[in-house]
Design a protein around this motif. Structure first.
Motif: not given
Length: 360
Positions: A306-320
């Motif tokens: 989820l962290q990798v996918a979120s950062f690649k798609l939105t540039g934001k991290r879900i977890f610290r």
């Protein structure tokens, strides 16, 4: 080995018949692996210190981890030696499942050892490149899967069993090979991702391994399997000895790996133990139950995805920070609190997984 020797002389020495009992050999397997770990542990740690084989710590991680830099690593070597010695001593070496497990444990341990060696000895921060690590994991995983599929003797060995239901079992056919592959490779990498805090990975491995040993015993006993409405797979009872060795070696390693750790497992241990647990789960035909009991490993893996996918798609991290155990650390949880709470979660999930054997 001793099972074979006992069978050769039991006519003259009747007391050797006791070595035919799985429960006795399982107990001896636990004690043997535990004893080796406890006795060889101090020597291993001193040797790693003398050779300066120490862990390197990520600078972008929790600051509390910086003090761990230089702690001896590759402790998984001790775990694997303890397991293999105990299994070769107490297991029935005529059992094909035992050899399949020894193959996966050794090959995945070797892959992890090469990765650790490059990181620690050659000071190559990349270690074994991910594509090559995954390639060799895949080769070994497919080899084990094809072997099990080709040597299956009863239909239940290649069926997908759904917990909570008595009569739902789907024949997988050749798809069985893919199921084995994904479970083994997935479990191996999941345990590796979890191995980030002192004792965090090894204790859930011990608990899940013990539960799989119980399931293996029940699946390998025709009467218990019939009573519980679970598949009967001849020969899986011997996995009790293998699981017992994992439990003993794991507890012995935890003696030195508990917070603050004197030694780390490294990829050599994490990849091998995860692969072994995954293969045991598919042999005893309880992959879904294994997924439930391994909830901590699953949670760690999903957090990274989820962290990798979120950062690649939105540039934001879900977890610290991922894996998720670092997220809780950065939120202010002391390391021992994270570890013990994840252990408690594993206890609950393992008990729930075992309960599914009766809830059908």
């Amino acid at each position: 080995m001793l099972v074979w020797l006992a069978s050769q002389f039991e006519g003259q020495l009747h007391f050797l018949n006791v070595f035919q009992y799985l429960t006795l050999r399982a107990i001896l397997g636990v004690l043997t692996a535990l004893g080796i770990s406890l006795l060889a542990g101090p020597w291993f740690i001193r040797k790693m210190n003398l050779l300066q084989i120490g862990q390197s710590v990520r600078s972008d991680g929790p600051k509390s981890h910086l003090s761990k830099s230089g702690t001896p690593t590759m402790g998984g070597t001790l775990i694997l030696f303890s397991i293999m010695f105990s299994v070769l001593l107490w297991a029935d070496l005529g059992n094909r499942f035992v050899w399949a497990l020894l193959f996966i444990t050794f090959t995945y341990g070797l892959i992890g050892w090469v990765d650790d060696y490059r990181k620690v000895i050659e000071k190559n921060s990349r270690g074994l490149p991910g594509k090559w690590k995954y390639f060799w994991q895949s080769v070994a995983g497919f080899a084990a899967a094809i072997f099990l599929y080709g040597t299956a003797v009863v239909p239940a060995e290649t069926q997908l069993i759904v917990p909570f239901f008595k009569n739902i079992a789907w024949d997988l056919g050749p798809l069985y090979i893919l199921v084995v592959y994904f479970v083994v490779v997935g479990a191996s990498n999941a345990v590796n991702l979890t191995d980030g805090l002192d004792g965090l990975a090894i204790m859930p491995t011990v608990m899940v391994g013990a539960a799989l040993g119980i399931i293996g015993y029940l699946v390998g006993n025709a009467k218990f399997a019939l009573y519980l409405h679970i598949p009967y797979v001849p020969g899986t009872g011997e996995l009790v000895v293998y699981c017992a060795a994992i439990v003993g070696a794991g507890l012995g390693f935890l003696w030195f790996n508990t917070y603050p750790a004197q030694v780390f497992m490294g990829d050599v241990g994490a990849l091998a133990l995860g692969g072994a647990l995954g293969l045991i789960a598919v042999i005893v035909r309880h992959e879904i139950v294994f997924f439930i009991m391994s909830g901590v490993f699953v949670m760690e893996t999903v957090s990274v995805i989820l962290q990798v996918a979120s950062f690649k798609l939105t540039g934001k991290r879900i977890f610290r920070m991922a894996p998720i155990h670092h997220h809780f650390e950065l939120k202010g949880w002391p390391e021992p609190r994270v570890i013990v709470r994840f252990w408690i979660i594993t206890v609950m999930l393992v008990l729930f997984g075992l309960a599914t054997l009766k809830l059908r």
